[in-house]
Enzyme design. Structure first.
Site, PDB file in Angstrom:
ATOM      1  N   ASP A  13     -13.918  14.954 -19.955  1.00  0.00           N
ATOM      2  CA  ASP A  13     -15.204  15.421 -19.330  1.00  0.00           C
ATOM      3  C   ASP A  13     -14.697  16.633 -18.375  1.00  0.00           C
ATOM      4  O   ASP A  13     -15.594  16.653 -17.399  1.00  0.00           O
ATOM      5  CB  ASP A  13     -15.943  14.221 -18.726  1.00  0.00           C
ATOM      6  CG  ASP A  13     -16.339  13.195 -19.469  1.00  0.00           C
ATOM      7  OD1 ASP A  13     -16.718  13.398 -20.699  1.00  0.00           O
ATOM      8  OD2 ASP A  13     -16.017  11.985 -19.093  1.00  0.00           O
ATOM      9  N   LYS A  16     -14.700  21.261 -21.183  1.00  0.00           N
ATOM     10  CA  LYS A  16     -14.227  21.825 -22.366  1.00  0.00           C
ATOM     11  C   LYS A  16     -15.330  22.746 -22.865  1.00  0.00           C
ATOM     12  O   LYS A  16     -15.176  24.004 -23.403  1.00  0.00           O
ATOM     13  CB  LYS A  16     -13.516  21.208 -23.421  1.00  0.00           C
ATOM     14  CG  LYS A  16     -12.297  20.362 -22.864  1.00  0.00           C
ATOM     15  CD  LYS A  16     -11.701  19.536 -23.946  1.00  0.00           C
ATOM     16  CE  LYS A  16     -12.376  18.116 -23.856  1.00  0.00           C
ATOM     17  NZ  LYS A  16     -12.466  17.215 -22.861  1.00  0.00           N
ATOM     18  N   GLY A  40     -18.848  14.376 -25.288  1.00  0.00           N
ATOM     19  CA  GLY A  40     -20.024  14.972 -25.277  1.00  0.00           C
ATOM     20  C   GLY A  40     -19.780  16.358 -24.468  1.00  0.00           C
ATOM     21  O   GLY A  40     -19.467  16.294 -23.099  1.00  0.00           O
ATOM     22  N   HIS A  41     -20.030  17.584 -25.349  1.00  0.00           N
ATOM     23  CA  HIS A  41     -19.707  18.749 -24.250  1.00  0.00           C
ATOM     24  C   HIS A  41     -21.045  19.262 -24.325  1.00  0.00           C
ATOM     25  O   HIS A  41     -21.585  19.884 -24.677  1.00  0.00           O
ATOM     26  CB  HIS A  41     -18.742  19.553 -25.492  1.00  0.00           C
ATOM     27  CG  HIS A  41     -17.519  19.149 -25.798  1.00  0.00           C
ATOM     28  ND1 HIS A  41     -16.570  19.767 -26.906  1.00  0.00           N
ATOM     29  CD2 HIS A  41     -16.802  18.185 -25.242  1.00  0.00           C
ATOM     30  CE1 HIS A  41     -15.669  18.941 -26.884  1.00  0.00           C
ATOM     31  NE2 HIS A  41     -15.391  17.969 -26.151  1.00  0.00           N
ATOM     32  N   GLN A 223     -11.769  14.600 -25.516  1.00  0.00           N
ATOM     33  CA  GLN A 223     -11.510  13.788 -24.406  1.00  0.00           C
ATOM     34  C   GLN A 223     -10.363  14.435 -23.588  1.00  0.00           C
ATOM     35  O   GLN A 223     -10.478  15.674 -23.602  1.00  0.00           O
ATOM     36  CB  GLN A 223     -11.049  12.474 -25.191  1.00  0.00           C
ATOM     37  CG  GLN A 223     -12.013  11.626 -25.417  1.00  0.00           C
ATOM     38  CD  GLN A 223     -12.503  11.766 -27.012  1.00  0.00           C
ATOM     39  OE1 GLN A 223     -11.617  11.984 -27.768  1.00  0.00           O
ATOM     40  NE2 GLN A 223     -13.911  11.789 -27.308  1.00  0.00           N
TER      41      GLN A 223
HETATM   42  P1  IMP Z   1     -13.949   5.318 -27.642  1.00  0.00           P
HETATM   43  O1  IMP Z   1     -13.186   6.448 -27.622  1.00  0.00           O
HETATM   44  O2  IMP Z   1     -15.274   5.086 -27.654  1.00  0.00           O
HETATM   45  O3  IMP Z   1     -13.217   4.262 -28.254  1.00  0.00           O
HETATM   46  O4  IMP Z   1     -13.707   4.972 -26.001  1.00  0.00           O
HETATM   47  C1  IMP Z   1     -12.252   4.338 -25.394  1.00  0.00           C
HETATM   48  C2  IMP Z   1     -12.100   5.198 -23.978  1.00  0.00           C
HETATM   49  O5  IMP Z   1     -12.151   6.617 -24.193  1.00  0.00           O
HETATM   50  C3  IMP Z   1     -13.247   4.721 -23.176  1.00  0.00           C
HETATM   51  O6  IMP Z   1     -12.614   4.505 -21.879  1.00  0.00           O
HETATM   52  C4  IMP Z   1     -14.288   5.802 -23.033  1.00  0.00           C
HETATM   53  O7  IMP Z   1     -15.102   5.686 -21.995  1.00  0.00           O
HETATM   54  C5  IMP Z   1     -13.188   6.696 -23.086  1.00  0.00           C
HETATM   55  N1  IMP Z   1     -13.856   8.229 -23.856  1.00  0.00           N
HETATM   56  C6  IMP Z   1     -14.166   8.402 -24.996  1.00  0.00           C
HETATM   57  N2  IMP Z   1     -14.671   9.723 -25.280  1.00  0.00           N
HETATM   58  C7  IMP Z   1     -14.937  10.175 -23.932  1.00  0.00           C
HETATM   59  C8  IMP Z   1     -15.156  11.439 -23.606  1.00  0.00           C
HETATM   60  O8  IMP Z   1     -15.607  12.256 -24.292  1.00  0.00           O
HETATM   61  N3  IMP Z   1     -15.014  11.572 -22.217  1.00  0.00           N
HETATM   62  C9  IMP Z   1     -14.457  10.650 -21.258  1.00  0.00           C
HETATM   63  N4  IMP Z   1     -14.308   9.265 -21.724  1.00  0.00           N
HETATM   64  C10 IMP Z   1     -14.283   9.167 -22.895  1.00  0.00           C
END
Ligand code: IMP
Length: 428
Positions: A13, A16, A40-41, A223
């Protein structure tokens, strides 16, 4: 021109989407290389405000070919919705391509992600419940279904029925929920397949051709470094590599082919989901940052945990990504702060740690050691020239450059495409 990898430097977040939206003006190809619709960009431009989960942020420029590469996992329903939304806003998606090698998120992946989070109860990882862990697990277990499989119904049926036979055993025997119907999923995914067929192809040749011709290719990560499964705060991480190294495997390029690696960092830190975050502020300063910067997850709407910039984690991120440049975002959020803190080391029992621990049991006990810098009172969001920034803002950036041993080449001072200042030239 060149190949530039763009990655998140913190816990995701960082902005990017905005930086890629800006750099894509000169690009020929933008290829997303990891993650899925957990990302989520946010992009704000003359077409409107968008939250892109899968489509690369270069889609708004007519000369850019956008690729969802092999390293990405695709939920077809989410992608089709996103393509529809872009169409409805007048954005042309005919230059979007999906790698036939990209794995598909199937209904059992999202269900299993949720069931497993519920089973963990208080120990839940706080995933986005988008099926990311289960789909990447299937990829390496050789049980996955890829976008290209949708193009041949016999192949698709064979792979789906084999995978579902196993998944239904897990669903019914382990989690004691109802099995899923292979016929229903087949019908639904064949329908998706018909709509996605024009986009699915072998994509590595497009990237390679542009790179060989010396055109600008942007490799878009998802991420952030501290969510990387190898180097992040394991097990509170995501399930595909978030690092610049993954931009090679997640597209088709070799390690020698990136000219620059840009890490995006917020001027402060945020984190969504569970896991240690040494500089988290559970006070009014954390709340102030959250409300000023609208720090709520673009995918799940969850409030983000906010805190001061962690330079120990930041330095580690520079190293594991091999960053050549930093783009610093959200600097304007500090407008009006009388002073700003940076964490320069951790106190762990009687020791002072200056490097990022590999074990979260240690990280959880680390207390930040702060350095305090002067803030600035004026609003910087209208400034377009680095020299015009208040001395305290330039001083803050300069201190971060020293602590991270990496130059800041771009600084963003507001959500709009124009609210970004070039500090050093990124393009050769
Ligand atoms: P997952 O990727 O949905 O399996 O989540 C694993 C961890 O990564 C969790 O703590 C999510 O909140 C975090 N996470 C996944 N995608 C994002 C992102 O785009 N931004 C911030 N945190 C993320």
């Amino acid at each position: 021109m060149s190949v530039i990898a763009i990655v998140g430097g913190q816990w995701g977040d960082e902005g990017k989407g905005k930086v890629i939206d800006l750099l894509a003006e000169k690009a020929r190809v933008v290829a997303r290389f990891s993650g899925g619709d957990n990302a989520g960009h946010t992009v704000i431009n003359p077409y409107g405000e968008f939250r892109l989960h899968l489509v690369p942020s270069g889609i708004f420029y007519p000369q850019v070919t956008c690729i969802i590469s092999n390293g990405v996992v695709i939920n077809p329903a989410v992608l089709l919705e996103e393509i529809d939304d872009l169409h409805n806003h007048g954005v042309d998606t005919s230059r979007l391509f999906i790698s036939a090698r990209a794995h598909l998120i199937m209904p059992y992946h999202t269900i299993l992600d949720g069931l497993e989070e519920d089973r963990r109860n208080k120990g839940a990882l706080g995933t986005t419940r988008r099926g990311i862990g289960p789909v990447f697990a299937d990829k390496v277990a050789r049980l996955g279904i890829r976008a290209g499989d949708l193009l041949d119904r016999d192949i698709f049926w064979g792979r789906l029925s084999a995978a579902l036979e196993f998944k239904n055993i897990i669903l019914t025997k382990v989690y004691q929920v109802s099995p899923l119907s292979a016929e229903e999923i087949y019908g639904q995914y064949c329908h998706y397949g018909e709509q996605l067929a024009p986009f699915i192809r072998e994509t590595s040749s497009i990237i390679r051709e542009a790179a060989t011709k010396g055109e600008l290719v942007l490799l878009e990560g998802a991420q952030g470094a501290l969510l990387d499964p190898d180097f992040g705060t394991y097990p509170y991480v995501t399930s595909s590599s978030t690092l610049a190294g993954a931009s090679c495997i997640g597209t088709c390029l070799g390690p020698r082919e990136s000219d620059r690696v840009v890490g995006i960092f917020k001027a402060y830190n945020t984190r969504v989901g569970a896991g240690p975050m040494p500089t988290e502020l559970k006070d009014e300063i954390g709340d102030l940052i959250r409300e000023k910067a609208r720090e709520y997850g673009a995918t799940t709407g969850r409030p983000r945990r906010c805190g001061w910039f962690d330079a120990v984690a930041g330095r580690f991120s520079v190293q594991i990504n091999g960053l050549s440049d930093i783009a610093l975002t959200h600097l304007d959020i500090y407008d009006g702060f009388s002073s700003i803190k940076i964490c320069t080391a951790y106190k762990f029992n009687d020791e002072v740690l200056t490097s990022f621990p590999s074990d979260i049991a240690i990280l959880e006990k680390c207390q930040p050691i702060y350095e305090e810098l002067d803030g600035w009172q004026e609003s910087i969001s209208g400034i377009r020239n680095f020299d015009k920034l208040p001395a305290a803002a330039r001083n803050y950036m300069s201190r971060l450059e020293d602590l991270l041993s990496c130059p800041i080449s771009l600084v963003s001072i507001g959500p709009d495409r124009r609210q970004i200042i070039s500090v050093k030239e990124l393009f050769s």
